[in-house]
Design an enzyme around this catalytic site. Structure first.
Site, mmCIF file in Angstrom:
data_model
loop_
_atom_site.group_PDB
_atom_site.id
_atom_site.type_symbol
_atom_site.label_atom_id
_atom_site.label_comp_id
_atom_site.label_asym_id
_atom_site.label_seq_id
_atom_site.Cartn_x
_atom_site.Cartn_y
_atom_site.Cartn_z
ATOM 1 N N ASN A 43 0.905 -1.048 0.076
ATOM 2 C CA ASN A 43 0.279 -0.305 0.128
ATOM 3 C C ASN A 43 0.814 1.363 -0.178
ATOM 4 O OD1 ASN A 43 -2.356 -1.380 0.459
ATOM 5 N ND2 ASN A 43 -2.894 -1.255 2.140
ATOM 6 N N ASN A 182 -0.179 5.628 14.905
ATOM 7 C CA ASN A 182 -2.077 6.354 14.827
ATOM 8 C C ASN A 182 -2.221 6.593 16.777
ATOM 9 O OD1 ASN A 182 -3.447 3.901 15.591
ATOM 10 N ND2 ASN A 182 -3.735 2.953 13.687
ATOM 11 N N ASP A 245 -1.304 4.402 5.255
ATOM 12 C CA ASP A 245 -0.718 4.017 4.025
ATOM 13 C C ASP A 245 -0.892 5.121 3.311
ATOM 14 O OD1 ASP A 245 0.100 1.710 6.135
ATOM 15 O OD2 ASP A 245 -1.926 0.420 4.497
#
Length: 297
Positions: A43, A182, A245
């Site tokens: 990704n 995150n 990503d």
């Protein structure tokens, strides 16, 4: 043009779309199923290539139909796959449930990714030729550490996405230039719920941190300066798979072009905002012209 190497995973994403995700012991009826090439490494490679970088991928796929499709998808996206190994056995898979609010839950089965536990001849030279090395934690930690140490030895910027979240050994933190967790991952790494406190705590180990905050944007922190919060564009999400990503891939490109940090972050946030409005992970990655248009709006 920025040269980026990605050392990481390639997975076939097996995605079920449901109104609400099932609880433990519950069976629900989905409305759609898709197979979408993904994996955090692939990704990020595709995101960076679409955003305008020269990208090479270090990793592994199996000698199955998924492996052929994963390699083909990377190549059609402009990613060099000369260092993507083909090994006996199945390719990696990610089993994903996406609900009507765009949220997701994921189970990753490593498959061929589990064989990426060291650098092979040629990998270090490829890393040495790059402006940045992007790393995640969906391949064995030994290879991540080896890649980061090779990058440090050759003066190459390392960008680490600590997902799936786990204990990060000192030898990896010592060779990480930019850490991009995150909110959930930042909390696991530090025990701090507040993103600002988590980011500041992480600065004890790495020089720069970006905590992604989903629809709220991101928080950037570096030593000796006040943290910087950058909002995300307001959009309606249909599938958040791969958004982080997309952000990392675009951010690496922007930083490689030596853009100011705030501009780089807002440009990456624009890329992520575009991705959540589309289905799938790799299939949702926007191109540079689209990012520029979103960023300017």
């Amino acid at each position: 043009m920025t040269d980026i190497v990605v050392l990481g995973s390639t997975n076939m994403d097996l995605v079920a779309y449901v109104a609400k995700p099932p609880q433990r012991g519950e069976t629900v009826t989905g409305r759609e199923f898709r197979t979408v090439p993904g994996g955090k490494g692939a990704n990020q490679a595709i995101a960076a290539a679409h955003a305008g970088a020269n990208v090479s991928m270090i990793g592994a796929v199996g000698n199955d139909a998924f492996g052929s499709r994963l390699r083909s998808t990377l190549e059609h996206s402009g990613v060099d796959t000369d260092h993507l190994r083909t090994v006996e056995g199945p390719s990696g898979t990610a089993h994903i449930v996406v609900d009507d609010e765009g949220g997701n839950a994921i189970v990753v089965v490593p498959g061929a990714n589990g064989t990426v536990d060291h650098l092979v001849p040629g990998d270090e030279a490829l890393i040495a030729s790059a402006d940045a090395l992007l790393l995640q934690l969906e391949v064995p930690l030994a290879a991540v550490v080896a890649g980061a140490q090779a990058a440090r030895a050759h003066g190459v910027r390392t960008v680490l996405t600590p997902a799936p979240a786990q204990h990060l050994p000192p030898e990896l933190l010592d060779t990480t230039d930019l850490l991009v967790p995150n909110e959930h991952e930042a909390t696991i790494l530090t025990g701090r719920i507040d993103p600002r406190e988590a980011a500041l705590a992480l600065l004890d180990s790495v020089p720069e941190v970006v905590v992604t905050l989903g629809a709220s944007g991101c928080l950037y922190a570096t030593r000796g300066a006040e943290p910087l919060t950058v909002p995300a564009p307001h959009v309606t999400a249909v599938d958040s798979t791969g958004a982080g990503d997309t952000f990392v891939g675009a951010l690496a490109v922007a930083l490689g072009e030596e853009r100011p940090v705030r501009e780089a972050l807002t440009w990456a946030a624009a890329a992520a905002a575009l991705s959540v409005q589309r289905w799938g992970a790799s299939a949702s990655m926007p191109y540079r012209s689209e990012i520029d248009k979103q960023h300017a709006s």
